[in-house]
Design a protein around this motif. Structure first.
Motif, PDB file in Angstrom:
ATOM      1  N   UNK A 137       0.790  -1.332  -0.047  1.00  0.00           N
ATOM      2  CA  UNK A 137       0.189   0.090  -0.184  1.00  0.00           C
ATOM      3  C   UNK A 137       0.805   1.500  -0.141  1.00  0.00           C
ATOM      4  N   UNK A 138       2.011   1.002   0.737  1.00  0.00           N
ATOM      5  CA  UNK A 138       2.789   2.481   0.571  1.00  0.00           C
ATOM      6  C   UNK A 138       4.138   2.599  -0.129  1.00  0.00           C
ATOM      7  N   UNK A 139       4.504   1.541  -0.776  1.00  0.00           N
ATOM      8  CA  UNK A 139       5.593   1.208  -1.917  1.00  0.00           C
ATOM      9  C   UNK A 139       4.936   0.947  -3.068  1.00  0.00           C
ATOM     10  N   UNK A 140       5.124   1.331  -4.181  1.00  0.00           N
ATOM     11  CA  UNK A 140       4.787   1.104  -5.507  1.00  0.00           C
ATOM     12  C   UNK A 140       5.639  -0.325  -5.861  1.00  0.00           C
ATOM     13  N   UNK A 141       5.060  -1.180  -6.868  1.00  0.00           N
ATOM     14  CA  UNK A 141       5.912  -2.232  -7.428  1.00  0.00           C
ATOM     15  C   UNK A 141       7.434  -1.811  -7.709  1.00  0.00           C
ATOM     16  N   UNK A 142       7.571  -0.824  -8.436  1.00  0.00           N
ATOM     17  CA  UNK A 142       9.014  -0.347  -8.498  1.00  0.00           C
ATOM     18  C   UNK A 142       9.754  -0.148  -7.299  1.00  0.00           C
ATOM     19  N   UNK A 143       9.213   0.728  -6.340  1.00  0.00           N
ATOM     20  CA  UNK A 143       9.935   0.996  -4.901  1.00  0.00           C
ATOM     21  C   UNK A 143      10.261   0.000  -4.051  1.00  0.00           C
ATOM     22  N   UNK A 144       9.410  -1.172  -3.976  1.00  0.00           N
ATOM     23  CA  UNK A 144       9.246  -2.400  -3.345  1.00  0.00           C
ATOM     24  C   UNK A 144      10.366  -3.324  -4.149  1.00  0.00           C
ATOM     25  N   UNK A 145      10.453  -3.460  -5.311  1.00  0.00           N
ATOM     26  CA  UNK A 145      11.342  -4.005  -6.033  1.00  0.00           C
ATOM     27  C   UNK A 145      12.870  -3.614  -5.642  1.00  0.00           C
ATOM     28  N   UNK A 146      12.972  -2.069  -5.785  1.00  0.00           N
ATOM     29  CA  UNK A 146      14.456  -1.669  -5.542  1.00  0.00           C
ATOM     30  C   UNK A 146      14.760  -1.887  -4.093  1.00  0.00           C
ATOM     31  N   UNK A 147      13.897  -1.757  -3.236  1.00  0.00           N
ATOM     32  CA  UNK A 147      14.042  -1.897  -1.611  1.00  0.00           C
ATOM     33  C   UNK A 147      14.842  -3.047  -1.456  1.00  0.00           C
ATOM     34  N   UNK A 148      13.785  -4.141  -2.181  1.00  0.00           N
ATOM     35  CA  UNK A 148      14.095  -5.562  -1.824  1.00  0.00           C
ATOM     36  C   UNK A 148      15.519  -6.107  -2.425  1.00  0.00           C
ATOM     37  N   UNK A 149      15.743  -5.246  -3.649  1.00  0.00           N
ATOM     38  CA  UNK A 149      17.180  -5.618  -4.311  1.00  0.00           C
ATOM     39  C   UNK A 149      18.115  -5.115  -3.307  1.00  0.00           C
ATOM     40  N   UNK A 150      18.161  -3.927  -2.434  1.00  0.00           N
ATOM     41  CA  UNK A 150      18.967  -3.442  -1.552  1.00  0.00           C
ATOM     42  C   UNK A 150      19.465  -4.415  -0.402  1.00  0.00           C
ATOM     43  N   UNK A 151      18.095  -4.840   0.025  1.00  0.00           N
ATOM     44  CA  UNK A 151      18.368  -5.731   1.186  1.00  0.00           C
ATOM     45  C   UNK A 151      18.912  -7.293   0.912  1.00  0.00           C
ATOM     46  N   UNK A 152      18.558  -7.400  -0.417  1.00  0.00           N
ATOM     47  CA  UNK A 152      19.331  -8.835  -0.734  1.00  0.00           C
ATOM     48  C   UNK A 152      20.661  -8.645  -1.044  1.00  0.00           C
ATOM     49  N   UNK A 153      21.126  -7.316  -1.823  1.00  0.00           N
ATOM     50  CA  UNK A 153      22.569  -7.204  -1.733  1.00  0.00           C
ATOM     51  C   UNK A 153      23.214  -7.367  -0.325  1.00  0.00           C
ATOM     52  N   UNK A 170      12.584  -7.477 -17.357  1.00  0.00           N
ATOM     53  CA  UNK A 170      11.365  -7.234 -17.135  1.00  0.00           C
ATOM     54  C   UNK A 170      11.382  -5.771 -16.285  1.00  0.00           C
ATOM     55  N   UNK A 171      12.281  -5.222 -15.581  1.00  0.00           N
ATOM     56  CA  UNK A 171      12.218  -3.938 -14.927  1.00  0.00           C
ATOM     57  C   UNK A 171      11.872  -4.216 -13.314  1.00  0.00           C
ATOM     58  N   UNK A 172      12.151  -3.126 -12.701  1.00  0.00           N
ATOM     59  CA  UNK A 172      12.039  -3.613 -11.153  1.00  0.00           C
ATOM     60  C   UNK A 172      10.568  -3.636 -10.857  1.00  0.00           C
ATOM     61  N   UNK A 173       9.557  -3.163 -11.668  1.00  0.00           N
ATOM     62  CA  UNK A 173       8.228  -3.444 -10.990  1.00  0.00           C
ATOM     63  C   UNK A 173       8.003  -5.123 -11.189  1.00  0.00           C
ATOM     64  N   UNK A 174       8.519  -5.502 -12.136  1.00  0.00           N
ATOM     65  CA  UNK A 174       8.251  -7.301 -12.076  1.00  0.00           C
ATOM     66  C   UNK A 174       9.031  -7.884 -11.012  1.00  0.00           C
ATOM     67  N   UNK A 175      10.120  -7.479 -10.678  1.00  0.00           N
ATOM     68  CA  UNK A 175      10.848  -7.983  -9.410  1.00  0.00           C
ATOM     69  C   UNK A 175       9.930  -7.753  -8.088  1.00  0.00           C
ATOM     70  N   UNK A 176       9.266  -6.453  -8.197  1.00  0.00           N
ATOM     71  CA  UNK A 176       8.342  -6.169  -7.117  1.00  0.00           C
ATOM     72  C   UNK A 176       7.148  -7.148  -6.890  1.00  0.00           C
ATOM     73  N   UNK A 177       6.767  -7.454  -8.045  1.00  0.00           N
ATOM     74  CA  UNK A 177       5.423  -8.521  -8.026  1.00  0.00           C
ATOM     75  C   UNK A 177       6.182  -9.756  -7.548  1.00  0.00           C
ATOM     76  N   UNK A 178       7.172 -10.317  -8.224  1.00  0.00           N
ATOM     77  CA  UNK A 178       7.688 -11.393  -7.813  1.00  0.00           C
ATOM     78  C   UNK A 178       8.229 -11.572  -6.173  1.00  0.00           C
TER      79      UNK A 178
END
Length: 463
Positions: free
Chosen positions: A34-50, A236-244
Motif C-alpha cells: 500500500x505504501x510502496x509501488x511495485x518499482x519502489x518495493x522491487x528496489x528496496x528488496x534488491x538493496x536488502x538482498x544485496x 522485465x524491470x524493477x516492477x516485475x521484481x516487485x511482483x515476484x
C-alpha cells in the motif's frame, strides 16, 4: 528426556517467539504494497538482498563458527572474543572501502544506510548464534519477537506517517535489527564473554577452516534464492521484481517453519552427535516432510483468495507465481535438513559442490526461461535449482536408502508438483479438483503415519 521430545521442546521454544515475529513480518507485506509501488518495493528488496549476500563475505561466516565451536564445549570466552575480532576487523575494512563502494550506482544514494544495516546485522548474527549455542532459547525467541514489533512500529512511523519511501523501509530495518542486537548483548550478558586477551590465533584458524567454506555455500544458496530477482530486473524491470518479491512472501510461511526447525534441529544433531545413519535421523525427516507436505497443500488450496485478500489491486495476480515457489521452498528445506549432517561432522567443504551445481542450473534456466515466459520462469528455475541440490545431497549422504515409506514420500511430492502446474496455469482453480489433490496427498501421509507407528511398536517389542 528422549531425543524426539528434546527436539520437540527446542522447536516449541524457538517457534514460540519466531512464529510470532515471522508472522508479524509476513503481515507487513500488505502494508508495503500500500505504501510502496511495485518499482519502489522491487528496489528496496534488491538493496536488502544485496546486504544479505555481502554479510557472509565480509564476516567470513564467523557466526556459524562461533555456534559450532561453542557447541563443542570450547572455552566460550575464547570462541566469542575470537569471533568479535573478525567483526572488528571487518568494520575497519568496510570504512576503508567506502570510496570504492560509493561508485556502485545502485548504492550511491543509500550507501550509509546500507552499510549501517550490514554492520548491525553482522553483530546481531554473532549475538544470535552465541545466545543459541549457550542454550538461552527463550531469550533468543523473545528477541526475535521484539525485533518484529519494533519493525512494525518503525514502518508505521517512517512509511505511513513519514512518507519516506525506500529510505523509510531501510531506516525501519536498521532500528529493528539494532534493538534486537542490544537485547541479545545485554540479555545474554555477552559482555562477560568478550576480552582482547582471550582472542586465540590457533582457535581462529580452526574456526575459519570450518566457516570459510560456508561463504561460497551461502553465496550460492543466495544465488538460488534471489539471483532470479536480478535477472527479472534486467529483462522485465524493477516492477516485475516487485511482483515476484510479493509472490515469494506467501512461500515464506514455509521458510519460516524451516528456519525454526533448522535452528532446533542443528542444536539436537550437533549437541547429541546424531549421525546421518542413525534411525532417528530418518524418523525426524519423515515427520518434517509430512508437516511440509500438509502445510503446502493447505496454502495451495487458498492461495488465490489469500492473495486477493492480503494485497492491493496492483499485486493481486501474483498468486499464479506462488505454487512453484512453494515446491522450491520444500526442496530447499529438505536440503537444509541434510546440511545439518555436514555441520555435525564439520564437512562444510562438501556442501559447496552440491550448492554450486544447483546454483549454475538455476541461473542458466533463469536466463533461458524469463525472457520467454516471464515471472513464472523465475519460479520454475528456482524450483529446479533446489531440486538438483537436494538430490545431490541425498546421493552424497546416501540418505535414499534410509528414508521411511519411500513410495508415500515420492507420491506426495509428485501430487504437489502436478497440483502446482494446474494452479499456476489456471485462470481460476477449480475447488473440486483442488480438494481431489488434497485427499490424495492426505492418503499418502496417512500411509506414512501408519508405517511409522508400526516401526515404533516394533522397537518397543524389541526392547
Amino acid at each position: 528426556m528422549n531425543r524426539l521430545k528434546k527436539l520437540g521442546w527446542n522447536t516449541f521454544i524457538i517457534g514460540l517467539g519466531s512464529m510470532g515475529s515471522k508472522f508479524m513480518i509476513f503481515l507487513l507485506v500488505p502494508f508495503y504494497t500500500f505504501y510502496l509501488s511495485p518499482a519502489e518495493y522491487g528496489k528496496a528488496d534488491i538493496l536488502m538482498m544485496t546486504i544479505s549476500i555481502l554479510l557472509p563475505i565480509v564476516t567470513l561466516s564467523i557466526a556459524d563458527g562461533v555456534f559450532r565451536y561453542t557447541m563443542d564445549k570450547v572455552n566460550p570466552k575464547q570462541v566469542f572474543s575470537t569471533g568479535c575480532a573478525i567483526l572488528i576487523l571487518m568494520t575497519g575494512i568496510l570504512i576503508l572501502l567506502a570510496p570504492i563502494l560509493l561508485q556502485i550506482p545502485m548504492l550511491q544514494n543509500y550507501y550509509l544506510l546500507c552499510s549501517a544495516i550490514l554492520l548491525v546485522q553482522a553483530w546481531n548474527a554473532l549475538f544470535q548464534q552465541q545466545t543459541r549455542a549457550n542454550g538461552k532459547l527463550i531469550l533468543y525467541s523473545v528477541s526475535g519477537l521484539l525485533m518484529a514489533v519494533v519493525l512494525f512500529v518503525a514502518n508505521l512511523i517512517f512509511l505511513k506517517y513519514g512518507n519516506m519511501g525506500i529510505d523509510g523501509f531501510l531506516y525501519a530495518n536498521l532500528v529493528a535489527f539494532s534493538c534486537q542486537a542490544i537485547v541479545l548483548f545485554f540479555g545474554s550478558k555477552l559482555y562477560r564473554l568478550f576480552s582482547f586477551r582471550e582472542m586465540n590465533k590457533a582457535l581462529l584458524k580452526k574456526m575459519l577452516l570450518y566457516s570459510l567454506p560456508l561463504i561460497p555455500n551461502a553465496i550460492l544458496w543466495w544465488v538460488m534464492q534471489v539471483s532470479d530477482r536480478y535477472i527479472l530486473t534486467l529483462f522485465l524491470g524493477v516492477a516485475a521484481n516487485g511482483l515476484y518479491t510479493v509472490a515469494a512472501k506467501i512461500p515464506s510461511l514455509l521458510s519460516m517453519i524451516n528456519t525454526i526447525f533448522f535452528q532446533a534441529w542443528s542444536i539436537s544433531a550437533i549437541g547429541d552427535g546424531i549421525k546421518k545413519n542413525d534411525t532417528f535421523f530418518a524418523q525426524v525427516f519423515s515427520i518434517f516432510s509430512c508437516l511440509f507436505f500438509i502445510v503446502t497443500e493447505a496454502i495451495l488450496l487458498i492461495v488465490q483468495p489469500l492473495a486477493e485478500t492480503l494485497f492491493s489491486a496492483a499485486y493481486q495476480d501474483v498468486w499464479q507465481y506462488v505454487p512453484f515457489l512453494l515446491i522450491a521452498v520444500i526442496l530447499s528445506s529438505f536440503s537444509s535438513f541434510l546440511e545439518v549432517s555436514y555441520m555435525a561432522e564439520k564437512k562444510t567443504k562438501q556442501l559447496v559442490i552440491t550448492t554450486l551445481k544447483g546454483g549454475v542450473v538455476n541461473i542458466a534456466l533463469s536466463f533461458l526461461l524469463i525472457p520467454f515466459i516471464g515471472i513464472i520462469g523465475a519460479s520454475i528455475a528456482t524450483l529446479i535449482g533446489f531440486l538438483i541440490t537436494w538430490l545431490l545431497r541425498m546421493k552424497q549422504t546416501r540418505f535414499f536408502h534410509q528414508m521411511q515409506a519411500k513410495m508415500s514420500f515420492w507420491c506426495s511430492l509428485v501430487i504437489l508438483l502436478v497440483q502446482s502446474v494446474y494452479v499456476s496455469f489456471s485462470d481460476v482453480p477449480n475447488m473440486v479438483i483442488q480438494i481431489g489433490f488434497a485427499l490424495m496427498l492426505i492418503t499418502c501421509q496417512l500411509f506414512l503415519a501408519k508405517k511409522m507407528m508400526r516401526a515404533k511398536n516394533a522397537r518397543r517389542l524389541a526392547k
